[in-house]
Design a protein around this motif. Sequence first.
Motif, PDB file in Angstrom:
ATOM      1  N   LEU A  48     -24.041  38.542  -2.706  1.00 53.01           N
ATOM      2  CA  LEU A  48     -22.950  39.250  -2.046  1.00 53.01           C
ATOM      3  C   LEU A  48     -23.330  40.713  -1.918  1.00 53.01           C
ATOM      4  O   LEU A  48     -23.986  41.263  -2.803  1.00 53.01           O
ATOM      5  N   THR A  49     -22.881  41.351  -0.862  1.00 53.65           N
ATOM      6  CA  THR A  49     -23.098  42.781  -0.707  1.00 53.65           C
ATOM      7  C   THR A  49     -21.743  43.459  -0.591  1.00 53.65           C
ATOM      8  O   THR A  49     -20.947  43.124   0.289  1.00 53.65           O
ATOM      9  N   PHE A  50     -21.487  44.395  -1.495  1.00 58.45           N
ATOM     10  CA  PHE A  50     -20.260  45.191  -1.464  1.00 58.45           C
ATOM     11  C   PHE A  50     -20.552  46.540  -0.835  1.00 58.45           C
ATOM     12  O   PHE A  50     -21.602  47.129  -1.070  1.00 58.45           O
ATOM     13  N   GLU A  51     -19.619  47.029  -0.037  1.00 52.82           N
ATOM     14  CA  GLU A  51     -19.771  48.334   0.606  1.00 52.82           C
ATOM     15  C   GLU A  51     -19.713  49.469  -0.422  1.00 52.82           C
ATOM     16  O   GLU A  51     -20.425  50.445  -0.321  1.00 52.82           O
ATOM     17  N   ASN A  52     -18.848  49.314  -1.409  1.00 55.75           N
ATOM     18  CA  ASN A  52     -18.597  50.367  -2.384  1.00 55.75           C
ATOM     19  C   ASN A  52     -19.164  49.954  -3.752  1.00 55.75           C
ATOM     20  O   ASN A  52     -18.801  48.894  -4.268  1.00 55.75           O
ATOM     21  N   PRO A  53     -20.028  50.755  -4.366  1.00 59.24           N
ATOM     22  CA  PRO A  53     -20.593  50.400  -5.678  1.00 59.24           C
ATOM     23  C   PRO A  53     -19.542  50.205  -6.768  1.00 59.24           C
ATOM     24  O   PRO A  53     -19.708  49.354  -7.639  1.00 59.24           O
ATOM     25  N   SER A  54     -18.444  50.960  -6.729  1.00 61.45           N
ATOM     26  CA  SER A  54     -17.415  50.793  -7.762  1.00 61.45           C
ATOM     27  C   SER A  54     -16.735  49.430  -7.637  1.00 61.45           C
ATOM     28  O   SER A  54     -16.352  48.834  -8.646  1.00 61.45           O
ATOM     29  N   GLU A  55     -16.609  48.917  -6.415  1.00 68.82           N
ATOM     30  CA  GLU A  55     -16.047  47.572  -6.236  1.00 68.82           C
ATOM     31  C   GLU A  55     -17.014  46.514  -6.759  1.00 68.82           C
ATOM     32  O   GLU A  55     -16.594  45.481  -7.275  1.00 68.82           O
ATOM     33  N   ALA A  56     -18.314  46.764  -6.641  1.00 69.73           N
ATOM     34  CA  ALA A  56     -19.306  45.836  -7.178  1.00 69.73           C
ATOM     35  C   ALA A  56     -19.213  45.789  -8.707  1.00 69.73           C
ATOM     36  O   ALA A  56     -19.277  44.700  -9.296  1.00 69.73           O
ATOM     37  N   TYR A  57     -19.054  46.946  -9.343  1.00 67.52           N
ATOM     38  CA  TYR A  57     -18.857  46.979 -10.796  1.00 67.52           C
ATOM     39  C   TYR A  57     -17.609  46.192 -11.186  1.00 67.52           C
ATOM     40  O   TYR A  57     -17.612  45.432 -12.157  1.00 67.52           O
ATOM     41  N   ASP A  58     -16.529  46.380 -10.419  1.00 66.14           N
ATOM     42  CA  ASP A  58     -15.290  45.646 -10.696  1.00 66.14           C
ATOM     43  C   ASP A  58     -15.499  44.146 -10.536  1.00 66.14           C
ATOM     44  O   ASP A  58     -14.960  43.350 -11.313  1.00 66.14           O
ATOM     45  N   ALA A  59     -16.263  43.745  -9.527  1.00 69.03           N
ATOM     46  CA  ALA A  59     -16.522  42.326  -9.299  1.00 69.03           C
ATOM     47  C   ALA A  59     -17.271  41.712 -10.473  1.00 69.03           C
ATOM     48  O   ALA A  59     -16.958  40.597 -10.909  1.00 69.03           O
ATOM     49  N   ILE A  60     -18.232  42.438 -11.015  1.00 63.28           N
ATOM     50  CA  ILE A  60     -18.963  41.937 -12.178  1.00 63.28           C
ATOM     51  C   ILE A  60     -18.023  41.821 -13.372  1.00 63.28           C
ATOM     52  O   ILE A  60     -18.010  40.808 -14.077  1.00 63.28           O
ATOM     53  N   ARG A  61     -17.226  42.845 -13.572  1.00 63.11           N
ATOM     54  CA  ARG A  61     -16.310  42.856 -14.718  1.00 63.11           C
ATOM     55  C   ARG A  61     -15.286  41.720 -14.632  1.00 63.11           C
ATOM     56  O   ARG A  61     -15.027  41.032 -15.614  1.00 63.11           O
ATOM     57  N   VAL A  62     -14.758  41.478 -13.444  1.00 63.13           N
ATOM     58  CA  VAL A  62     -13.692  40.483 -13.282  1.00 63.13           C
ATOM     59  C   VAL A  62     -14.252  39.063 -13.142  1.00 63.13           C
ATOM     60  O   VAL A  62     -13.726  38.121 -13.746  1.00 63.13           O
ATOM     61  N   MET A  63     -15.313  38.886 -12.356  1.00 67.68           N
ATOM     62  CA  MET A  63     -15.755  37.544 -11.975  1.00 67.68           C
ATOM     63  C   MET A  63     -16.853  36.956 -12.853  1.00 67.68           C
ATOM     64  O   MET A  63     -17.044  35.742 -12.845  1.00 67.68           O
ATOM     65  N   ASP A  64     -17.587  37.775 -13.619  1.00 67.01           N
ATOM     66  CA  ASP A  64     -18.629  37.223 -14.485  1.00 67.01           C
ATOM     67  C   ASP A  64     -17.990  36.366 -15.564  1.00 67.01           C
ATOM     68  O   ASP A  64     -17.197  36.845 -16.365  1.00 67.01           O
ATOM     69  N   GLY A  65     -18.317  35.089 -15.577  1.00 65.76           N
ATOM     70  CA  GLY A  65     -17.743  34.152 -16.541  1.00 65.76           C
ATOM     71  C   GLY A  65     -16.455  33.505 -16.057  1.00 65.76           C
ATOM     72  O   GLY A  65     -15.917  32.631 -16.730  1.00 65.76           O
ATOM     73  N   ALA A  66     -15.966  33.894 -14.885  1.00 60.73           N
ATOM     74  CA  ALA A  66     -14.742  33.288 -14.337  1.00 60.73           C
ATOM     75  C   ALA A  66     -15.051  31.883 -13.825  1.00 60.73           C
ATOM     76  O   ALA A  66     -16.192  31.558 -13.491  1.00 60.73           O
ATOM     77  N   GLU A  67     -14.030  31.059 -13.749  1.00 61.04           N
ATOM     78  CA  GLU A  67     -14.202  29.699 -13.268  1.00 61.04           C
ATOM     79  C   GLU A  67     -13.944  29.639 -11.767  1.00 61.04           C
ATOM     80  O   GLU A  67     -12.945  30.164 -11.277  1.00 61.04           O
ATOM     81  N   LEU A  68     -14.869  29.002 -11.049  1.00 60.27           N
ATOM     82  CA  LEU A  68     -14.745  28.838  -9.608  1.00 60.27           C
ATOM     83  C   LEU A  68     -15.142  27.411  -9.267  1.00 60.27           C
ATOM     84  O   LEU A  68     -16.275  26.996  -9.510  1.00 60.27           O
ATOM     85  N   ASN A  69     -14.201  26.649  -8.751  1.00 62.70           N
ATOM     86  CA  ASN A  69     -14.414  25.226  -8.419  1.00 62.70           C
ATOM     87  C   ASN A  69     -14.951  24.428  -9.607  1.00 62.70           C
ATOM     88  O   ASN A  69     -15.865  23.620  -9.475  1.00 62.70           O
ATOM     89  N   GLY A  70     -14.402  24.689 -10.774  1.00 60.54           N
ATOM     90  CA  GLY A  70     -14.751  23.910 -11.962  1.00 60.54           C
ATOM     91  C   GLY A  70     -15.980  24.363 -12.726  1.00 60.54           C
ATOM     92  O   GLY A  70     -16.357  23.719 -13.700  1.00 60.54           O
ATOM     93  N   ARG A  71     -16.605  25.456 -12.307  1.00 57.65           N
ATOM     94  CA  ARG A  71     -17.783  25.944 -13.023  1.00 57.65           C
ATOM     95  C   ARG A  71     -17.629  27.423 -13.336  1.00 57.65           C
ATOM     96  O   ARG A  71     -17.088  28.177 -12.555  1.00 57.65           O
ATOM     97  N   ARG A  72     -18.158  27.835 -14.490  1.00 54.54           N
ATOM     98  CA  ARG A  72     -18.163  29.258 -14.846  1.00 54.54           C
ATOM     99  C   ARG A  72     -19.326  29.920 -14.124  1.00 54.54           C
ATOM    100  O   ARG A  72     -20.480  29.530 -14.314  1.00 54.54           O
ATOM    101  N   ILE A  73     -19.016  30.920 -13.325  1.00 52.96           N
ATOM    102  CA  ILE A  73     -20.060  31.564 -12.529  1.00 52.96           C
ATOM    103  C   ILE A  73     -20.643  32.764 -13.264  1.00 52.96           C
ATOM    104  O   ILE A  73     -20.011  33.348 -14.148  1.00 52.96           O
ATOM    105  N   GLN A  74     -21.838  33.111 -12.883  1.00 54.30           N
ATOM    106  CA  GLN A  74     -22.557  34.260 -13.429  1.00 54.30           C
ATOM    107  C   GLN A  74     -22.658  35.292 -12.312  1.00 54.30           C
ATOM    108  O   GLN A  74     -23.131  34.981 -11.223  1.00 54.30           O
TER     109      GLN A  74
END
Length: 125
Positions: A48-74
Amino acid sequence: MTRLFVGSLSFDVCVNTLQYEFGKIGKVSDIYISWDRERDCSRGFGFLTFENPSEAYDAIRVMDGAELNGRRIQVEFASERPKKHFYSKETRNNYSYGYSNDYVYKNSFQKMNIQPTGYFIGYGR
């Protein structure tokens, strides 16, 4: 612009799913899911490419280890691909190796006074 690696994806995750989930966090400008042509399914990772680096940091913080379609994503920052080794048909028996970045590739063939053939070894096909 900041590029992220997304791993451990379910094989049925599509670009729209990633756009929806990561779009909640920030503006995603580009999405790529690696596809296996032989099996005709996802290889389980994408970028994925984020326009804003701070949003990319937020995406890592929120989505790392989150479940998506039954699997924990990295989710982590993407790193550069390793450079591929190459050799040409003419130099195969002489074991003339180099790296495939443009400078070495062009200069190696100019010094040897031969045309590139497109034969590669190393990663992938």
